[in-house]
Design an enzyme around this catalytic site. Structure first.
Site, PDB file in Angstrom:
ATOM      1  N   THR A  16       0.803  -1.224   0.000  1.00 57.96           N
ATOM      2  CA  THR A  16       0.000   0.000   0.000  1.00 57.96           C
ATOM      3  C   THR A  16       0.838   1.277   0.000  1.00 57.96           C
ATOM      4  O   THR A  16       0.290   2.366  -0.141  1.00 57.96           O
ATOM      5  CB  THR A  16      -0.962   0.016   1.202  1.00 57.96           C
ATOM      6  OG1 THR A  16      -0.210  -0.056   2.409  1.00 57.96           O
ATOM      7  CG2 THR A  16      -1.951  -1.138   1.115  1.00 57.96           C
ATOM      8  N   GLU A  84       3.177   0.809  10.383  1.00 54.09           N
ATOM      9  CA  GLU A  84       3.531  -0.604  10.262  1.00 54.09           C
ATOM     10  C   GLU A  84       3.583  -1.318  11.619  1.00 54.09           C
ATOM     11  O   GLU A  84       3.948  -2.488  11.678  1.00 54.09           O
ATOM     12  CB  GLU A  84       4.877  -0.749   9.540  1.00 54.09           C
ATOM     13  CG  GLU A  84       4.919  -0.091   8.179  1.00 54.09           C
ATOM     14  CD  GLU A  84       4.036  -0.760   7.130  1.00 54.09           C
ATOM     15  OE1 GLU A  84       3.291  -1.698   7.462  1.00 54.09           O
ATOM     16  OE2 GLU A  84       4.095  -0.333   5.971  1.00 54.09           O
TER      17      GLU A  84
END
Length: 152
Positions: A16, A84
């Site tokens: 992404t 993340e």
């Protein structure tokens, strides 16, 4: 978690954060110096809930090597660490680990940061995850919809 002593390495992205994808627009657009097609060898790609996971393995992942603008490098790396779910080296709460790996750009190795699934998650993916054949998240096949069950 980032610090001023960390090297301003480029970032290898494979999901992404790649150009045209939702988090590239949110985090990287206008904050990069370069964006070049790249490969990460020694890694496998697995499908996740709307994003992929990379784990060490005998494969190659297709992605993009992002040269970050040095003026925003520490701030941007910190924001990406949060995205993340990377708390710090070897931390048990990490979803991903941020590691230095060599990405290949035009066949030449370039030291770069890459987010790989943390060891606990990598074991789960190997045991029952859905691999992405060919290692390219952008060209993966759409998952078929589950069959509809008649209602009683």
């Amino acid at each position: 978690m980032t610090g001023a002593a960390e090297p301003p390495l480029p970032l290898f992205v494979y999901g992404t954060l790649r150009p045209g994808e939702r988090y590239h627009r949110r985090f990287l657009a206008g904050r990069t110096r370069s964006e070049r097609p790249a490969l990460l060898t020694g890694a496998l790609l697995y499908d996740g809930p709307g994003y992929p996971y990379a784990i060490p393995g005998d494969g190659t992942i297709t992605g993009t090597l992002i040269g970050l603008d040095p003026a925003v490098h520490p701030e941007l790396l910190s924001a990406l660490d949060e995205l993340e779910e990377y708390v710090g080296p070897g931390h048990p709460r990490n979803l991903y680990d941020r590691l230095v790996r060599e990405a290949l750009v035009d066949g030449r190795p370039v030291r770069s940061w890459v987010y790989l699934a943390a060891p606990r998650l990598a074991r789960e993916l190997l045991a029952g995850g859905t691999p992405i054949p060919g290692g390219d998240w952008l060209t993966r096949q759409a998952r078929p919809a589950p069959p509809l069950r008649p209602t009683p």
